[in-house]
Design a protein around this motif. Structure first.
Motif, short mmCIF file in Angstrom:
data_model
loop_
_atom_site.label_atom_id
_atom_site.label_comp_id
_atom_site.label_asym_id
_atom_site.label_seq_id
_atom_site.Cartn_x
_atom_site.Cartn_y
_atom_site.Cartn_z
N GLY A 746 0.82 -1.21 0.00
CA GLY A 746 0.00 0.00 0.00
C GLY A 746 0.85 1.26 0.00
O GLY A 746 0.55 2.23 -0.70
N VAL A 747 1.93 1.25 0.78
CA VAL A 747 2.86 2.38 0.80
C VAL A 747 3.51 2.54 -0.58
O VAL A 747 3.60 3.66 -1.12
N TRP A 748 3.94 1.43 -1.17
CA TRP A 748 4.58 1.45 -2.49
C TRP A 748 3.62 2.02 -3.54
O TRP A 748 3.99 2.89 -4.34
N ALA A 749 2.38 1.56 -3.53
CA ALA A 749 1.39 2.04 -4.50
C ALA A 749 1.12 3.53 -4.32
O ALA A 749 1.00 4.29 -5.30
N THR A 750 1.05 3.98 -3.07
CA THR A 750 0.74 5.39 -2.79
C THR A 750 1.90 6.29 -3.18
O THR A 750 1.70 7.39 -3.74
N VAL A 751 3.14 5.85 -2.92
CA VAL A 751 4.30 6.64 -3.34
C VAL A 751 4.33 6.74 -4.87
O VAL A 751 4.59 7.83 -5.43
N LEU A 752 4.06 5.64 -5.56
CA LEU A 752 4.03 5.68 -7.03
C LEU A 752 2.96 6.65 -7.54
O LEU A 752 3.19 7.39 -8.52
N ALA A 753 1.80 6.64 -6.90
CA ALA A 753 0.73 7.54 -7.32
C ALA A 753 1.16 9.01 -7.17
O ALA A 753 0.90 9.84 -8.05
N LEU A 754 1.83 9.33 -6.05
CA LEU A 754 2.30 10.70 -5.84
C LEU A 754 3.37 11.08 -6.86
O LEU A 754 3.38 12.21 -7.38
N ILE A 755 4.27 10.15 -7.17
CA ILE A 755 5.30 10.43 -8.19
C ILE A 755 4.63 10.67 -9.54
O ILE A 755 4.99 11.60 -10.28
N LYS A 783 4.91 5.70 9.16
CA LYS A 783 6.28 5.71 9.73
C LYS A 783 7.21 4.77 8.94
O LYS A 783 7.83 3.87 9.51
N VAL A 784 7.29 4.97 7.64
CA VAL A 784 8.12 4.16 6.76
C VAL A 784 9.59 4.60 6.89
O VAL A 784 9.89 5.81 6.86
N VAL A 785 10.50 3.66 6.98
CA VAL A 785 11.92 4.00 7.18
C VAL A 785 12.69 4.08 5.87
O VAL A 785 13.81 4.57 5.84
N SER A 786 12.15 3.55 4.77
CA SER A 786 12.90 3.50 3.51
C SER A 786 12.21 4.30 2.40
O SER A 786 12.13 3.86 1.25
N LEU A 787 11.69 5.47 2.75
CA LEU A 787 10.97 6.27 1.76
C LEU A 787 11.89 6.74 0.63
O LEU A 787 11.48 6.80 -0.53
N SER A 788 13.13 7.09 0.98
CA SER A 788 14.05 7.56 -0.07
C SER A 788 14.27 6.48 -1.12
O SER A 788 14.31 6.77 -2.33
N GLU A 789 14.38 5.24 -0.70
CA GLU A 789 14.55 4.14 -1.64
C GLU A 789 13.30 3.97 -2.49
O GLU A 789 13.38 3.72 -3.70
N CYS A 790 12.12 4.12 -1.85
CA CYS A 790 10.85 4.02 -2.61
C CYS A 790 10.80 5.07 -3.71
O CYS A 790 10.41 4.79 -4.86
N VAL A 791 11.17 6.29 -3.38
CA VAL A 791 11.11 7.39 -4.36
C VAL A 791 12.11 7.14 -5.49
O VAL A 791 11.81 7.34 -6.67
N ARG A 792 13.32 6.67 -5.15
CA ARG A 792 14.33 6.42 -6.18
C ARG A 792 13.87 5.35 -7.16
O ARG A 792 13.94 5.52 -8.38
N VAL A 793 13.39 4.20 -6.61
CA VAL A 793 12.94 3.10 -7.47
C VAL A 793 11.69 3.49 -8.25
O VAL A 793 11.53 3.15 -9.43
N GLY A 794 10.79 4.24 -7.58
CA GLY A 794 9.56 4.68 -8.26
C GLY A 794 9.85 5.58 -9.44
O GLY A 794 9.22 5.46 -10.50
N ASN A 795 10.79 6.50 -9.29
CA ASN A 795 11.17 7.38 -10.40
C ASN A 795 11.70 6.56 -11.58
O ASN A 795 11.37 6.83 -12.74
N ARG A 796 12.52 5.55 -11.27
CA ARG A 796 13.08 4.70 -12.33
C ARG A 796 11.98 3.93 -13.04
O ARG A 796 11.96 3.82 -14.28
N LEU A 797 11.03 3.38 -12.27
CA LEU A 797 9.95 2.60 -12.86
C LEU A 797 9.05 3.45 -13.76
O LEU A 797 8.66 3.02 -14.86
N LEU A 798 8.73 4.67 -13.32
CA LEU A 798 7.78 5.52 -14.06
C LEU A 798 8.47 6.46 -15.04
O LEU A 798 7.79 7.15 -15.81
N GLY A 799 9.81 6.49 -15.02
CA GLY A 799 10.52 7.38 -15.93
C GLY A 799 10.41 8.83 -15.53
O GLY A 799 10.32 9.71 -16.40
N CYS A 800 10.43 9.10 -14.22
CA CYS A 800 10.31 10.47 -13.71
C CYS A 800 11.59 10.87 -12.97
O CYS A 800 12.46 10.04 -12.72
N GLN A 801 11.64 12.15 -12.59
CA GLN A 801 12.75 12.67 -11.80
C GLN A 801 12.21 13.58 -10.69
O GLN A 801 12.65 14.70 -10.50
N VAL A 802 11.24 13.07 -9.95
CA VAL A 802 10.58 13.85 -8.91
C VAL A 802 11.37 13.70 -7.61
O VAL A 802 11.65 12.59 -7.16
#
Length: 809
Positions: A746-755, A783-802
């Motif tokens: 759910g956290v992963w999906a929500t971070v992707l949606a925001l990106i 209280k997610v501890v690895s948000l930076s990693e989520c954002v990095r991988v999410g940007n790569r998956l979606l082709g963004c630089q947010v």
């Protein structure tokens, strides 16, 4: 399709030939002069009747007619006195002109052009003043309304002037020329319009004066909107206008008047956090006319489709813990829940399911009863009621509705949305004004969603209370407030205040000031504006007339209050209207040209000039039917009143039957004339033809943004599934494979949606801002501890630089 409409007995178009409009804009105020050219091409004397729209905040201040080389200027008189004078004139063979405001709605006027001899032409000119409304992007909006939709009138009720609104043929027989001169204290940045314009001409080097015109050949079949952009648009301004030197001092027209334009600035700390409380009541027009397209371009959504998408967006944007309900209305009304319910995942899903099935299938447009029901329900403690009204505004009882809203203003705020061209400005702006809310108009190719989300932001702002004003002027002077007290303020929205300045200024450089104080979120806020008392030049008394209009409208609204001396108020309105030379509900403009013609024997031929309407081909198969309209004329106290009804006829046009009851000067029977309309009111048609209510559902192209928003949970998160992956342009398997270790799906999906929102839909941020705020709040609570990693991988998956800080998580 048969080209019916209103034709003369020679099967020729109606006698209105052209309209010429000159607009003088001074800052936030416009003076509009319109000249209508009539020609009587028939063999008998003619009475032409033109029912036309006017901006709700406008005030007519001049009316004249030119016949051959002689001009006659109309006088403002008490309405019944003016009507008597008009009837006496045309019965005696004189030429007469009568301009009067509808008693039901201040945005509808009727012009009667009486006893035009055969072959005679007349140029009729009327001038009005109006304020320009402020848009979300700080533009000032000027609208010249052309479209006047037929107002739904239930059986057994009288519609007065508004019942005389008739649909026009699709080919409007008259053209429009329009020129606008703009003058502003601040430089003019640009002027835009959805109608073709000639290039903007700047008339001075500092760009404070400019001229623009409509391109040639414009057909007046849609509203003309201009958007004026000034530099430093939010800068408060004050204009002092000298009084009329021919008027006596002590009355409004004889003294100076000041107009203040204020833009209250709220403390940023108070605006950074929006309220999570409130009862949100969404009231949706589901009458037949809501099945009309929003505009006549390709792939245009219908009004109900756009409103449906907007409701889904609103439901997803509400904060957890608030309450809500949805009403649909037409000839009757229904609610999704017996009472407002708490906003949860379960109640949201129930509402979304029903919204997706919403259709324009409820007949006519009756707003009063659902509003009465809403106001009768008990308010929820600590949850201020916010009513969102969506309608195309085709009603007959505007003043009754506004009175109801005003009487309940202490229990709610009302936000209104006029959908499509021809929506009643009196209804839409009036409900918002009386309900302490904000009005929006959606026309042409406008998207409804950003405008509605702006109003939701206002609704979530803390309410401004205890608003007071303090005026300071030099000794020997005093002020009298002319506009009604301010009862609502929103961040970035303009407030216009008019005041009469009494006494004499001690010097030409004297100063005055006004201080506006209010409480916001338990904090006291003060805004102050100083101004010079030296009168501005070349204002043409436009500010005096707008001030008189403001005071007249206040008195007219007071008349609707129980227990007041209505006759005394009416006398004040008539006196002020006559002194200022401006229109009101109790007066009319009358002009009479004496002639040597013989008295008219029998009724004149009456010709109704059609106003343009939006053609609505979705609501019913119009080409298959024409409507014969039986007309009944009654001369009670010499006044000709026209009543209208309609009955369906199959595949043919029928001659009109006319009956007359004469109690005064006119006694000869009249022959029947042909009156057919290929475009009856959509609401009326749906009332008469049950087949028309079976509207086919056309699958809409899915908007990825709306699709993403529809998948969000009430809490603010998204679930990882194939539908969400499709919005991202990938597969669920691929998204699953890229999930960072030890991160909840759910956290992963929500971070992707925001990106995705920040990477691909920044141009529509105003639409998804509340959806994103809920998502950010939900992620923070995990209280997610690895948000930076989520954002990095999410940007790569979606082709963004947010960047992570842009997301706010």
């Amino acid at each position: 399709m048969v080209n019916c409409g209103l034709l003369t007995n020679k099967n020729e178009p109606v006698p209105l030939k052209s309209i010429e409009v000159d607009v003088q804009v001074q800052g936030h105020v416009a003076t509009v002069g319109s000249t209508l050219q009539y020609v009587n091409e028939e063999e008998s004397p003619l009475e032409a009747v033109f029912v036309f729209p006017m901006p709700a905040d406008a005030s007519v201040c001049h009316f004249s007619a030119k016949i051959a080389d002689k001009e006659i200027v109309a006088q403002v008189k008490e309405r019944e006195e003016a009507r008597e004078e008009y009837d006496d004139a045309i019965a005696s063979g004189d030429q007469a002109f009568l301009l009067e405001e509808s008693e039901e709605s201040v945005d509808v006027f009727r012009l009667s052009v009486g006893s035009l001899p055969p072959g005679q032409s007349a140029a009729v000119t009327f001038v009005y003043v109006t304020e320009l409304s402020v848009q979300a992007d700080d533009a000032l909006r000027f609208c010249l309304p052309a479209v006047l939709n037929p107002r739904y009138t239930p059986p057994g009720t009288g519609g007065g002037i508004v019942s005389e609104i008739t649909s026009a043929p699709s080919d409007i027989p008259y053209s429009l020329s329009l020129t606008v001169h703009v003058s502003s204290p601040n430089p003019i940045s640009k002027v835009e319009s959805k109608c073709p314009l000639e290039p903007l001409q700047f008339l001075n080097t500092d760009h404070t004066n400019a001229k623009v015109s409509l391109s040639g050949g414009h057909r007046f079949d849609r509203d003309v909107q201009l958007f004026l952009y000034y530099q430093d648009a939010h800068k408060p301004t004050a204009i002092v206008e000298a009084g009329d030197p021919t008027a006596q001092t002590g009355i409004l027209m004889g003294d100076p008047v000041v107009m203040l334009s204020l833009y209250p600035e709220f403390p940023e700390a108070l605006m950074s956090s929006l309220s999570s409380r409130g009862e949100f009541v969404f009231v949706m027009d589901r009458s037949g006319s809501m099945d009309c397209p929003l505009h006549q371009g390709n792939n245009a959504q219908t009004r109900i489709e756009s409103a449906r998408d907007t409701l889904l967006l609103l439901l997803k944007s509400l904060p957890l813990g608030c309450y809500f309900n949805i009403f649909g209305f037409g000839s009757h009304y229904e609610s999704y829940f017996p009472n407002s319910v708490e906003y949860t995942q379960e109640t949201m899903e129930q509402a979304v399911k029903r919204v997706k099935e919403m259709r324009a299938d409820m007949g006519g447009t009756e707003i009063l009863q659902p509003l009465k029901h809403i106001y009768s329900q008990q308010c929820i403690p600590n949850h201020p009621r916010q009513v969102f009204m969506f309608t195309d505004g085709e009603v007959w009882n505007t003043k009754e509705i506004l009175s109801l809203v005003k009487n309940n203003t202490d229990s709610h705020r009302c936000f209104t949305f006029g959908i499509g061209e021809g929506a009643s400005t009196a209804l839409i702006t009036g409900m918002a004004r009386e309900g302490g809310g904000h009005a929006q108009f959606i026309t042409g190719t406008d998207r409804m969603q950003p405008k509605v989300m702006q109003s939701l932001r206002y609704a979530l702002q803390p309410a401004v209370v205890d608003i007071t004003e303090e005026w300071t002027v030099p000794e020997g002077m005093s002020t009298t407030r002319l506009s009604p007290p301010i009862n609502v303020l929103f961040q970035g929205q303009r407030a216009l205040i008019y005041a009469q300045l009494k006494g004499k200024s001690p010097s030409s450089d004297s100063q005055g000031s006004v201080t506006v104080k209010y409480r916001l979120a338990d904090q006291e806020v003060t805004n102050k504006l100083g101004f010079s008392l030296k009168p501005a030049e070349n204002t043409g008394l436009s500010i005096h007339r707008l001030a008189a209009r403001a005071l007249i409208r206040s008195l007219e609204r007071e008349e609707q209050t129980e227990g007041v001396e209505k006759e005394a108020l009416k006398a004040r309105v008539v006196k002020l209207s006559v002194e200022a030379g401006v229109s009101s509900s109790h007066t009319a403009f009358i002009a009479v040209q004496k002639s040597s013609g013989e008295a008219v024997k029998g009724p004149l031929q009456r010709r109704r000039v059609p106003a343009p309407v939006m053609l609505c081909m979705n609501a019913a198969p119009r080409a298959m039917a024409c409507f014969a309209v039986p007309q009944s004329y009654s001369f009670s106290a010499k006044r000709m009143m026209l009543g209208m009804g309609a009955a369906p006829r199959s595949m043919a046009c029928s001659a009109v039957s006319q009956s007359y009851s004469l109690k005064a000067k006119r006694s000869a029977p009249a022959r029947g004339v042909m009156f057919c309309s290929a475009e009856p009111s959509p609401d009326m048609l749906l009332q008469l033809d049950p087949v028309a209510q079976e509207t086919e559902s056309v699958p809409a192209v899915e908007d990825p943004l709306l699709q993403l928003i529809s998948l969000q949970k009430a809490s603010g998160c998204w679930e990882l599934d194939s539908a969400l992956a499709k919005v991202f342009g990938t597969t669920q398997k691929e998204v699953d494979k890229q999930t960072p270790a030890q991160v909840d799906k759910g956290v992963w999906a929500t971070v992707l949606a925001l990106i995705w929102l920040n990477g691909f839909k920044m141009d529509a941020q105003v639409e998804w801002q509340f959806v994103a705020m809920k998502a950010v709040t939900w992620i923070r609570n995990q209280k997610v501890v690895s948000l930076s990693e989520c954002v990095r991988v999410g940007n790569r998956l979606l082709g963004c630089q947010v960047k992570e800080d842009i997301l706010g998580i």
